[in-house]
Design an enzyme around this catalytic site. Structure first.
Site: not given
Ligand SMILES: Cc1cc2nc3c(=O)[nH]c(=O)nc-3n(C[C@H](O)[C@H](O)[C@H](O)COP(=O)(O)OP(=O)(O)OC[C@H]3O[C@@H](n4cnc5c(N)ncnc54)[C@H](O)[C@@H]3O)c2cc1C
Lengths: 342, 380
Positions: B126, B129, B161, B243, B362-364
């Site tokens: 996928q 991101s 992933s 998902e 994310s859970n948030e």
């Molecule tokens: C093990 C793993 C596998 C993954 N696999 C894939 C994949 O196969 N394909 C893919 O496309 N992506 C993948 N991802 C990416 C995943 O979808 C993103 O990590 C996720 O969407 C969060 O984005 P970020 O990491 O940029 O965190 P950020 O968006 O920067 O968030 C950082 C923190 O801020 C909080 N936050 C952000 N915005 C808000 C808001 N509006 N309100 C409250 N809190 C907020 C988040 O909850 C988090 O705690 C994977 C991630 C992991 C960890």
């Protein structure tokens, strides 16, 4: 395998729920308190006329011959409105118990007609609504005695929940009052239906808080637009979402009577209790200082949740059943349903 | 409401069980996140599953499935996890892209991609991101520029992933100049296409669980777009529903985890405080609650219902449950928990569990969705 209510079940639930939500408003509760009433006789008659009291009684004995999965949604609705009348205890525990007695001394018919029978089950310290009952079913160990109201001495115990009229009862067991030697599944029914009411209470606490959070503004915006407030309410909703199916499954599995089924009921009681407790606390928090007041309705539901949480066995007691279950009956993905476990 | 299996459902369970007993490799396969050998061993397993017609039992027969309902899918999953079968290396294909393609794909796309997906011939990643677009997925900047009946893909994807060794990716792109939820398209591209560079990213334990993908004028046929042009956001949200809500994490996974936890607890019980027993019991209850909630959801789906925003409650619950189970195990292990030897198989599970509240939204973000779409609270 079909873990969903049937159309008939949904229809019965809806009819009962609509009646309860329409008649049992917080405003009407306040009116009852002002008049010193714990029972609304008009609503009780409606409950009676709808046949709700006899839902779990066999048709041959004058009831509807339905099961707990038909009734569980109504118990939820009774919790949702904070129903003062003992519909759930009577229809779910007391009346089915009367129906099982070899000789109910005419009380089954009388109870189906709306005369209330109070229940002194050994799981509970107090007897609710004993003062307005025609008779009492009282426990002496596992023995059950049927005692006329006049033969019992009642002492009122003031509950935090103004609609719970609790009593300690003094009476003399005798061979003449003995009607049965076992409570059967009454304790399980009591715990299950307390759990269902707590699901309703939890949802109500969330719903009134959502309404308040949309309405109340601070810093120029509704407080419900702030993420911290949203997340409090979302967490409470998650708890409800993963307690409700346990309660529904427990209703379906209770008749099996096995350890696995009893553990499901214990789980239901624990999970629904935790959901109601979290939702009630969240409701207070979301309402701010208003949440602490008599004026705001939160306390009706908080008080009932507190009372039901310790009725029919505390969480700690039910946890013992969970330990017994996971220690002696298989666990794992093929061991979800009690029907598979014997 | 009826919580007993039919004789047919029981027979189906027995059939799956017998096949798993005869086919599941006795020793765990090497990790698919470290070497291509490990990855290929998992691909071989996918092929073997498919030979038994177990690739994706809910899909129609002509697409490599058995046309079974979701209750049977749950039974299949229960037996799959019970047997300790290998983790599905193609999970983002079969559980995310597959169902989305069922809904949005053209008949040609379905015939071309789904049987190969079920067979493990194409392993999917996928690619949504980006460094600047995580939670805020509408901030995606990678572009698909129309060039006749082709697209030119440009930009950078991250956290994909299993993309290090995978064959294909389903990516989210936008028309140059478009903004936010408009102008997006979901485009399928081969990971070995000219102009694609993959850079593995090490997880904290060194495993190559995800990768960056750089796209430099990657030319793909416009026919490999899934759904309408410019409707990529809606298509993605359908995928996200699967998902979070149902397919990605079946309850059986946690029920097996809890049974392992109970066994671990029994071994160490004599030196543990009583409070540990309560944590274990809570994990068992939560895994059961999750299973029941999914049975309820599936009963609804099988009767033609749809999954709504309540899928967000599911995602929060399973990810927190995974942490509860694995952290309880770590606490039971005590000082052995930090050891990285083979015999400590909980450490990997624990590290994996830490990511649960981050990926799949994310859970948030899930809490925001519950508050706004389930409860109706106003947007910030
Ligand atoms: C093990 C793993 C596998 C993954 N696999 C894939 C994949 O196969 N394909 C893919 O496309 N992506 C993948 N991802 C990416 C995943 O979808 C993103 O990590 C996720 O969407 C969060 O984005 P970020 O990491 O940029 O965190 P950020 O968006 O920067 O968030 C950082 C923190 O801020 C909080 N936050 C952000 N915005 C808000 C808001 N509006 N309100 C409250 N809190 C907020 C988040 O909850 C988090 O705690 C994977 C991630 C992991 C960890």
């Amino acid at each position: 395998m079909q873990f969903a209510f049937t159309e008939d079940q949904l229809a019965i639930n809806l009819a009962a729920r609509e009646m309860l939500v329409e008649t049992c408003t917080p405003a009407s509760l306040r009116l009852m308190l002002k008049d010193g009433r714990a029972i609304d006789e008009a609503r009780w008659r409606t409950i009676c006329e709808m046949g709700l009291l006899g839902m779990l009684v066999p048709e041959a004995a004058g009831g509807m011959g339905l099961g707990l999965t038909d009734f569980i949604g109504i118990a939820e609705a009774a919790g949702y409105v904070g129903l003062p009348e003992p519909l759930v205890e009577l229809a779910g525990v007391t009346i089915p118990l009367l129906a099982r007695l070899k000789d109910n001394r005419g009380l089954l018919e009388s109870a189906l007609g709306g005369n209330r029978v109070a229940l002194g089950h050994p799981a509970n310290r107090f007897v609710a609504n004993a003062d307005s009952a025609t008779a009492l079913l009282l426990g002496d160990g596992e023995d059950i005695h049927l005692v006329e109201r006049v033969d019992a001495t009642l002492e009122r115990q003031e509950s935090f929940d103004p609609f719970r009229r609790l009593f300690t009862v003094q009476w003399a067991p005798s061979p003449a009052t003995l009607v049965a030697k076992s409570w059967g599944d009454s304790a399980e029914r009591g715990a299950l239906l307390a759990a269902a009411q707590m699901i309703g209470l939890a949802q109500r606490c969330i719903d009134i808080s959502v309404a308040y959070a949309k309405d109340r503004t601070q810093f120029g915006k509704p407080i419900g637009s702030y993420q911290a407030v949203k997340h409090l309410l979302a967490n409470a909703q998650v708890k409800v979402e993963f307690a409700r199916p346990v309660v529904h499954a427990a209703a379906a599995e209770l008749p099996l009577g096995t350890l696995a089924a009893r553990a499901r009921i214990a789980h239901a009681k624990i999970a629904a209790g935790a959901a109601a407790e979290l939702a009630a606390r969240t409701a207070v928090q979301v309402h701010g200082a208003m949440g602490m007041t008599w004026e705001v309705d939160v306390h009706f539901f908080l008080k009932r949740a507190l009372a039901l949480g310790s009725s029919w066995g505390t969480a700690g007691l039910h946890l013992d059943t969970i330990f017994e279950r996971i220690g002696t009956v298989p666990t794992g993905p093929d061991a979800t349903f009690a029907s598979e476990l014997g | 409401m009826n919580l007993t299996y039919t004789p047919e459902q029981r027979a189906f369970r027995a059939e799956v069980r017998a096949w798993m007993e005869a086919n599941v490799p006795p020793a765990p396969l090497p990790s698919f996140d470290l070497t291509s050998e490990g990855f290929e061993a998992h691909r071989d397993w996918e092929r073997r599953l498919n030979d038994g017609r177990w690739g994706m039992v809910t899909w129609p027969e002509e697409l490599g499935g058995r046309g079974l309902d979701y209750i049977r899918w749950l039974i299949f999953e229960e037996e799959y996890y019970r047997a300790g079968a290998p983790t599905r290396v193609n999970q983002n294909g079969i559980f995310l892209l597959g169902p989305t393609m069922m809904e949005y794909g053209t008949p040609e796309q379905k015939a071309r991609f789904l049987p190969r997906m079920a067979a493990g011939d194409d392993i999917w990643a996928q690619a949504w991101s980006e460094p600047g677009a995580g939670s805020d997925l509408a901030g995606v900047r990678a572009t698909c520029t129309r060039d006749g009946d082709h697209y030119m893909l440009n930009g950078q994807k991250i956290w994909s992933s299993r993309a290090t060794f995978a064959d294909w990716a389903f990516g989210l792109f936008r028309e140059p100049g478009s903004e936010r939820h408009k102008g997006m398209s979901l485009v399928l591209f081969p990971l070995d296409a000219s102009g694609v560079t993959r850079r593995p990213i090490q997880r904290m334990d060194g495993k190559l669980v995800f990768a960056e993908i750089f796209l430099d004028n990657v030319r793909v046929p416009a026919a490999d777009r899934l759904g309408e042009e410019g409707q990529g956001w809606a298509v993605c949200m359908a995928t996200a529903g699967f998902e979070r809500g149902l397919l990605l994490r079946s309850p059986a996974r946690y029920q097996v985890g809890v049974s392992r936890l109970i066994a671990l607890y029994q071994v160490h019980k004599h030196r543990l405080p009583a409070s540990m027993g309560e944590r274990v019991a809570q994990c068992w209850m939560d895994a059961e609650a999750y299973a029941l909630a999914i049975y309820a959801m599936v009963s609804k789906l099988d009767r033609g219902g749809k999954i709504g925003p309540e899928s967000s409650t599911t995602k929060i619950f399973w990810s927190e449950l995974d942490i509860a189970i694995t952290s309880a195990a770590m606490d039971i292990l005590g000082q052995d928990a930090e050891l990285t030897g083979e015999e400590n198989d909980w450490l990997d599970d624990y590290v994996f569990a830490l990511a649960g509240p981050i990926y799949a939204g994310s859970n948030e973000i899930q809490r925001n969705i519950i508050a706004e779409r389930m409860l109706g609270l106003p947007k910030a």
